[in-house]
Enzyme design. Structure first.
Site, short mmCIF file in Angstrom:
data_model
loop_
_atom_site.label_atom_id
_atom_site.label_comp_id
_atom_site.label_asym_id
_atom_site.label_seq_id
_atom_site.Cartn_x
_atom_site.Cartn_y
_atom_site.Cartn_z
N SER A 15 -1.09 -1.23 -2.81
CA SER A 15 -0.03 -1.61 -1.87
C SER A 15 1.29 -0.94 -2.26
O SER A 15 2.00 -0.41 -1.40
CB SER A 15 0.16 -3.13 -1.88
OG SER A 15 -1.02 -3.79 -1.49
N HIS A 43 6.88 -5.54 -0.20
CA HIS A 43 5.49 -5.99 -0.39
C HIS A 43 5.29 -7.41 0.12
O HIS A 43 4.25 -7.77 0.66
CB HIS A 43 5.17 -5.90 -1.89
CG HIS A 43 3.80 -6.36 -2.27
ND1 HIS A 43 3.57 -7.50 -3.00
CD2 HIS A 43 2.58 -5.84 -2.00
CE1 HIS A 43 2.27 -7.65 -3.17
NE2 HIS A 43 1.65 -6.66 -2.59
#
Lengths: 209, 209
Positions: A15, A43
């Site tokens: 990610s 995130h």
């Protein structure tokens, strides 16, 4: 439906790689000091606006780490942020996280004074005998009260993380903290929230070494 | 700095008024059924994208209220959502909120099987003897596992709130739920999070009467 096959332990790393790559493509460069915090905020929200709106005072990350190393406690205005902060890492340095929002005395006092519970919670934090970091994810009234306490020289926090979210006095309350000489991490504008406050705290805690 | 002077009890009402007004100006009309949920998601994030990306199955709000009235329990994949859901209101109907993510057995099993703790948490939820609502704010792997359990006829939830946030399999996992015939509230795309999952639950709980 094509799913990526990624080990649980690699999901966060992948990610972060995607976020960095997309920031690159957008031509947004973020100083090395602040990158872990900006990336963790993105995130946590999938919202790249944070690359533009998060603002940091000089050397704030080093100052925050030093405060934690000196046993700073974190005071937050939401139980969700309390749940989200990595308390195990903080406790290694002697710190604790406090949220007074659900306390009966806070609720009673707030009703009596016709102020928010967040205001009363900030006053209650003055009793903590440790250096203080404030992580405000919800209530602009908490930031407004912090500014008053600082102006009255009743409080000198190590750091204010000011990321309340919302529509009433939120933009203004953040600017009130930006005018002080207290170390800050603020998200300008309306956006923020409990998850962003926790993510910012964790971005510091996870990079303590 | 010009601050609005608003009583604590009126801040949320004023925020909702501003959100409605701005939605109007943007020309976004939201069906009356879904409006409380969309507005609360925007209130929690200050992100108007939710007006476009939240999708609802037919009559899902009525179905969700009926499930709660029948004593449905809510299972979530984050302790922050657990902290954010109004448990007092839910308990009036016999419901509880569960988050198994920090359980020792879940953690051990996840390590053994090389899956996420969210996957193991979904399996653990099968043991709850009550109608089930899932509120997933973080882990796409939870939604992927729910789809498998539904396909294998091991699970038939009353509602799936699918708002994980992130970059790896998040978009895809949401689409996997949209393909089922289970009642859903899904935020298409990458955005979502613990606060959004809690806000959606609360938008239903606060409008139960």
């Amino acid at each position: 439906m094509e799913l990526k096959h990624i080990l649980p332990s690699d999901i966060e790393k992948e990610s972060f790689r995607i976020i960095k790559q997309e920031l690159d493509i957008m031509g947004k460069s973020i100083s090395e000091d602040f990158e872990p915090t900006v990336i963790r905020a993105i995130h946590t929200t999938a919202d790249f606006d944070y690359a533009d709106t998060l603002v940091f005072s000089d050397n704030v990350i080093d100052k925050a780490k030093a405060a934690i190393q000196n046993g700073a406690h974190i005071v937050t205005d939401t139980n969700m942020t309390l749940a989200g902060i990595n308390k195990k890492t903080l406790s290694r340095y002697g710190g604790e996280v406090h949220c007074f929002m659900a306390d009966e005395d806070v609720s009673m006092m707030a009703r009596q004074m016709q102020v928010t519970r967040a205001v009363v919670s900030m006053d209650k934090a003055l009793k903590i005998d440790a250096p203080l970091i404030f992580a405000i994810g919800n209530a602009p009234t908490a930031l407004i009260r912090l500014r008053e306490l600082i102006d009255e020289k009743k409080l000198r926090p190590e750091l204010i993380i000011g990321v309340p979210v919302g529509f009433v006095n939120v933009v203004e309350a953040k600017e009130l903290i930006l005018e002080t000489d207290i170390p800050y991490i603020i998200n300008r504008g309306r956006k923020g929230g409990s998850t962003v406050a926790a993510a910012i705290c964790n971005s510091i805690l996870y990079n303590m070494t």
